[in-house]
Motif scaffolding. Structure first.
Motif, short mmCIF file in Angstrom:
data_model
loop_
_atom_site.label_atom_id
_atom_site.label_comp_id
_atom_site.label_asym_id
_atom_site.label_seq_id
_atom_site.Cartn_x
_atom_site.Cartn_y
_atom_site.Cartn_z
N SER A 124 0.84 -1.19 0.00
CA SER A 124 0.00 0.00 0.00
C SER A 124 0.88 1.24 0.00
CB SER A 124 -0.93 -0.01 1.22
OG SER A 124 -1.83 1.08 1.18
N SER A 587 -4.94 -5.26 -1.01
CA SER A 587 -3.81 -4.69 -1.75
C SER A 587 -2.94 -5.81 -2.28
CB SER A 587 -2.97 -3.76 -0.86
OG SER A 587 -2.39 -4.48 0.22
N ASP A 612 -3.97 -0.91 -4.47
CA ASP A 612 -4.71 -1.18 -3.24
C ASP A 612 -6.04 -0.44 -3.24
OD1 ASP A 612 -4.61 1.31 -1.26
OD2 ASP A 612 -2.62 1.20 -2.14
N TYR A 613 -6.97 -1.03 -2.51
CA TYR A 613 -8.31 -0.44 -2.32
C TYR A 613 -8.70 -0.65 -0.86
CZ TYR A 613 -13.34 0.22 -2.37
OH TYR A 613 -14.62 0.67 -2.09
N GLU A 615 -11.68 0.86 2.34
CA GLU A 615 -12.77 1.72 2.79
C GLU A 615 -12.51 2.15 4.23
OE1 GLU A 615 -16.53 -0.16 2.15
OE2 GLU A 615 -16.28 -0.25 -0.04
N GLN A 662 -14.01 5.73 -0.04
CA GLN A 662 -13.57 4.63 -0.91
C GLN A 662 -12.25 5.07 -1.55
OE1 GLN A 662 -17.12 4.69 -3.30
NE2 GLN A 662 -17.98 2.91 -2.25
N ASN A 663 -11.18 4.37 -1.17
CA ASN A 663 -9.83 4.78 -1.55
C ASN A 663 -9.21 3.78 -2.53
OD1 ASN A 663 -9.21 6.95 0.81
ND2 ASN A 663 -10.27 5.18 1.69
N PHE A 664 -8.76 4.30 -3.67
CA PHE A 664 -8.04 3.48 -4.65
C PHE A 664 -6.67 4.09 -4.87
CE2 PHE A 664 -6.60 2.97 -9.03
CZ PHE A 664 -6.51 1.58 -9.11
N ASN A 665 -5.63 3.25 -4.90
CA ASN A 665 -4.26 3.74 -5.10
C ASN A 665 -3.50 2.80 -6.03
OD1 ASN A 665 -2.22 5.82 -3.51
ND2 ASN A 665 -1.17 4.03 -4.33
N TYR A 684 -3.91 8.36 -6.87
CA TYR A 684 -5.00 7.97 -5.96
C TYR A 684 -6.33 8.58 -6.38
CZ TYR A 684 -4.48 12.68 -3.93
OH TYR A 684 -4.41 14.04 -3.76
N ARG A 686 -9.94 9.17 -4.17
CA ARG A 686 -10.67 9.00 -2.91
C ARG A 686 -12.06 9.62 -3.06
NH1 ARG A 686 -7.89 11.71 1.84
NH2 ARG A 686 -8.91 13.58 1.06
#
Length: 985
Positions: A124, A587, A612-613, A615, A662-665, A684, A686
């Motif tokens: 991550s 992740s 990675d994702y 919440e 909701q987080n995406f990286n 990212y 968010r």
């Protein structure tokens, strides 16, 4: 012949038997451990391979132990390659350890929440900082030392010259409309750690959990990111370290106003006969501060300790503010000889006494008529009620009005780790974080604004307010790790409980028999008795968090990594229907550089792709928002007695739930040419849903006109780049550089949902009097936060009036325009932030030069709007730029002086020479002093900007309303010089 051969064979056999016998017996072994430069290494673990018998090297790198000739000794030290040596017939062993040849990623441990991983295992977005990477700062707390060090982490302080000011910190943009925007601090494993009770000298490392998969393990408090701080621990190498500095703060980038001659020459107002530089009259320059820290540590291979004691005395650049504080921290670690258990204990008390700044004093100094004097003809403080915007005598109030605060912090934590079997352990951690703030306010009866002859009450005034908070934590986790072949698995499971309590009490009164009593005898004030006024108040509230969580980390052949976690958490703050929530995360990472087809690419040491994702939630708001509450509505009299009127003050919301992010990286880590260049790149997205806030509802059927509910969506996206380069690596000279850059794009997606329909915009940031300027920004669906919503300027007409465009594109006078003519013009949120660090060493000398900047944003020049034009209110002083050839000098017509337009929008972009440190380190052999380092640091040395009102960083860019100050308050920025010395005994 045969006899001779027999005797010879017998002698050889006897020798071998004797040799084997001697090697089977324990014999004393001694030796020394050196590095490649021939310097001794203390604290090296020396163990008999395959057993628990061992020791540590002392300060001279020497060791002693008993071993057999058949034994092998294993030498381990962090950052060096391990070495195993057969004892054999050796009685004195000399060992040279080499720095680990593998890349940094393999030896750096990164905190990932409830544990740590090697940097190569992290999947991550996490940024790791060692203590050596932090800036030298003489300020309040440790946060400013991180400024510009982490891409995407925005640390700002709009009053650096105030010793009591605390910086604002925001990670990857604003994430909420009404709940908290700051990250969660985890200090030594305790979530919610007190960042203000931390000496920078105690910090070992800081890990910033930016990716959602990393912060999701903290559930409802992970939406704004998590900052994990680990403090130093002791070792067997006993030592004493002194660190002290003297700091001088000088106002810089200050605003220039008219002197008395210029004031009269431009016919600005009445001549009262004096010549006063009001800014100088309320300024302390330089403001002097000092801090002394003593750190001691020591122990054995089984028990170690470290303790820190510090003292700080600081003054602000205003006449009143100051802070005196005393702090300490003790960390004790113990493990059993058989490594069955480990015990840790931390305690950190702190006491501070402060005098608080009033930021309106500098603002009044800007606008006051320079022909006024702070003193009257008798040498007493003069009563001032004209000659400025909302005038008073700031010199008098600086010296006579008291606004003090006593602060007490106490952090206690401890943990017990039980190693059940190989690879299986359980850890119980408990802690308490408490704080107490006691405020004291006093205005004497001799204050000119309180004198009856000046229209005042003639009474003195005093108040005390006590605010206390307490957080109790209990956490129980279990860890299991197993390696089988090319497969490795780490499993974490845990339980968390936290109880938060806030309480307070306040009392005030007036008309005391003597000013000498100040706030020490509130009961002697006659005002409360005579008027029947009760000046007391109190409050108390509680909230609880309970969570169950788990995480699995898997890797295959050190090439493929997978991590999955889930936190099931409940909060007492939320509605009956939504007490519990789930926060999953996933992740993965692929170390391409470990693939067989990459072995021939010898210049590429590390290449890892990450995705990675996760919440996360946000429950940072006050308690009891979900339930029906009651409060007082005055009193009524019945049969000669007064009765309190009680009524509902809030509409209940059983569906109140946490905000969810909701987080995406997507990221990449790399290293080239054995550290010549290394870094990371992240992208990212968010999306914050169910934003908390007050929303309008009809009455009836509801009892109040608003309800606290989950409505709205916000989105943040951006790129982050972090680079490190070891450019020159010679024996006597090194040069390394670091670069951090980040973009942030924000969009307010929605204000409504299926239950609550609201307007698609909200006008915000109302500007103060004089005049009625109105609001200056608008939050609107589909727009970035910080969007200015103003009239568009069309220049100045022949009468000195502001011209603007109306909604039809026609040019009209500003005072003829309406709100319908406003439009979106400019934005106060920086599009790009960056920093560049340069570090040089030459023999014993070290030099660091650090630049920092923000780009692509606008700021509203509030000072020019109110005090920067000839049309400014008569008898008030103005900036020197109000006259001459500048754009603001053209605005002479008072009829349009309170019209908000982009005429006062300016570029806020800047580059700062932020920190320069020059140091010299001397090493000593065979003396009580091991090492001495002296250094000098300059901070905020030069600002390159087009902004015309001083330092653009005085205007906040964090939060929902970046790029504007809706207050006339002003506190100059400072240039700081630090003279320090560090001595190791």
């Amino acid at each position: 012949m045969e006899l001779k051969q027999f005797l010879k064979s017998g002698m050889i056999l006897a020798f071998l038997l004797l040799s084997l016998y001697s090697r089977a017996q324990n014999v004393p072994i001694e030796g020394t451990v050196m590095d490649s430069a021939g310097s001794p290494i203390s604290g090296v673990s020396v163990k008999i391979a395959g057993g628990n018998v061992g020791t540590l090297t002392d300060k001279d790198g020497a060791f002693q132990l008993s071993a057999k000739g058949t034994d092998s000794l294993k030498f381990d030290y962090i950052g060096y390659a391990s070495k195993v040596i057969l004892v054999g017939a050796q009685k004195n062993i000399k060992v040279t350890l080499l720095a680990a040849a593998n890349q940094l990623a393999d030896v750096t441990l990164v905190s990932v929440g409830y544990g740590s991983l090697e940097k190569s295992e992290v999947s991550s977005a996490i940024t790791h900082l060692d203590a050596s990477e932090l800036s030298s700062v003489a300020g309040n707390g440790a946060l400013m030392s991180m400024q510009g060090k982490v891409a995407g982490l925005n640390v700002t302080n709009t009053a650096t010259g105030d010793p009591n000011s605390s910086p604002s910190i925001q990670l990857r943009g604003a994430s909420s409309r009404n709940a908290g925007l700051g990250p969660l601090y985890v200090i030594n494993g305790i979530p919610g750690g007190n960042i203000d009770n931390l000496n920078q000298n105690d910090i070992l490392s800081i890990d910033v959990l930016k990716g959602g998969a990393a912060s999701a393990i903290y559930g409802t408090r992970g939406s704004n990111g998590v900052i994990v701080i680990t403090t130093k621990k002791g070792s067997a190498d006993a030592k004493l370290v002194y660190d002290g500095y003297l700091a001088l703060d000088y106002p810089t980038n200050t605003l220039d106003v008219l002197n008395s001659q210029q004031f009269l020459a431009h016919d600005r107002g009445v001549d009262y006969g004096s010549n006063t530089d009001w800014l100088k009259a309320v300024t302390r320059s330089p403001a002097v501060s000092n801090k002394q820290t003593v750190q001691f540590s020591g122990g054995s291979s089984y028990t170690n300790y470290i303790g820190t004691v510090d003292y700080r005395n600081a003054h602000g650049i205003d006449l009143r503010s100051s802070k005196t504080e005393y702090g300490a921290r003790v960390n004790i670690n113990h493990r059993s000889k058989d490594n069955l258990y480990e015990v840790n204990f931390n305690v950190a008390p702190r006491y501070a006494k402060t005098n608080l700044a009033d930021k309106s004093f500098f603002a009044k100094a800007l606008s006051l008529n320079p022909t006024l004097s702070p003193f009257d003809a008798n040498g007493n403080y003069a009563y001032i009620n004209n000659g400025g915007l909302f005038p008073f005598n700031p010199v008098e109030r600086s010296n006579l009005v008291k606004d003090q605060q006593e602060i007490k912090y106490l952090d206690i934590s401890g943990s017990f780790k039980l190693n059940l079997t190989r690879g299986l352990n359980t850890i119980v951690t408990a802690g308490e974080i408490s704080s107490s703030f006691r405020n004291y306010d006093f205005e004497p009866s001799i204050l000119s604004t309180r004198a009856a002859e000046n229209g005042g009450t003639g009474r003195n005034y005093a108040k005390q307010q006590l605010d206390e908070s307490d957080q109790k934590s209990f956490e129980w986790i279990g860890n299991y790790d197993k390696t089988f072949g090319a497969h490795s698995i780490k499993v974490l499971g845990g339980y968390s409980f936290q109880l938060f309590t806030n309480s307070g009490f306040g009392a005030s009164n007036e008309d005391f028999p003597s000013d000498l009593l100040t706030w020490d005898n509130l009961g002697t004030g006659l005002y409360g008795q005579e008027k029947g006024v009760d000046g007391t108040s109190s409050y108390r509230n509680q909230s609880k968090l309970i969570a169950f969580f788990g995480r699995v980390n898997y890797d295959f052949d050190k090439r493929f990594y997978l991590s999955a976690s889930l936190r099931h958490e409940g909060s007492s703050k939320f509605g009956q229907n939504h007490k519990w929530g789930d926060f999953p995360a996933l992740s993965a990472a692929w170390r391409i550089s470990q693939e067989p087809f990459m072995k021939s690419v010898d210049w590429l040491n590390e290449l890892k792709l990450r995705v990675d994702y996760g919440e996360t939630g946000n429950q940072d708001f006050s308690s009891y928002k979900s339930i029906l509450t009651y409060g007082g509505f005055g009193f009524f009299t019945f049969n000669g007695r007064n009765y309190q009127v009680i009524g509902p003050t809030q509409t209940a919301n059983p569906d109140l739930a946490w905000e969810k992010a909701q987080n995406f990286n997507l990221g990449m880590d790399f290293e080239i040419k054995n550290g010549l260049v290394s870094g990371s790149l992240n992208y990212y997205i968010r999306r914050n849903k169910d934003l908390l806030g007050d929303y309008p509802i009809p009455v009836p059927p509801n009892i109040e006109t608003s309800i606290y509910a989950n409505v709205g969506t916000m989105k943040n996206t951006g790129f982050e780049l972090q680079l490190d380069a070891q450019i020159v690596r010679k024996k006597n000279f090194t040069y390394s550089a670091s670069f951090n850059g980040a973009t942030n794009s924000n969009e307010f997606v929605s204000f409504s949902n299926s239950l609550y329909e609201a307007s698609n915009y909200l006008d915000v940031v109302g500007m103060p009097a004089p005049g009625s300027p109105g609001t200056i920004q608008r939050l609107q669906e589909g727009k970035r936060i910080g969007s200015f919503y103003l009239l568009k300027s069309a220049g100045i007409d022949s009468t000195g009036a502001l011209l603007v465009y109306n909604k039809d594109g026609e040019v009209i006078r500003g005072d003829k325009a309406s709100n319908d003519d406003k439009q979106f013009i400019g934005n106060g949120l920086p599009k790009f932030t960056a920093s560049l660090g340069n570090n040089f060493t030459y023999k014993n000398w070290d030099l660091s030069v650090f630049f920092r900047g923000a780009f692509g944003y606008d700021v509203f020049n509030t000072t020019a709007f109110y005090l920067g034009t000839p049309a400014t209110q008569q008898d008030a002083n103005v900036l020197t730029s109000a006259y001459g050839n500048g754009k603001y000098a053209k605005l002479t017509n008072a009829a349009t002086s309170a019209i908000l337009s982009d005429y006062f929008l300016e570029s806020g972009s800047f580059v700062k020479l932020d920190n320069v440190t020059l140091g010299y380190t001397a090493h000593f052999e065979h003396t009580y002093i091991r090492q001495l380092r002296a250094y000098i640091t300059g901070r905020n040395l030069k600002t390159f900007t087009k902004f015309k009102a001083g330092d653009p960083e005085l205007i906040q860019t964090n939060g929902l309303y970046p790029g504007v100050t809706n207050s006339l308050d002003y506190f100059p920025s400072t240039l700081q010089l630090i003279f320090g010395v560090q001595v190791t005994f």
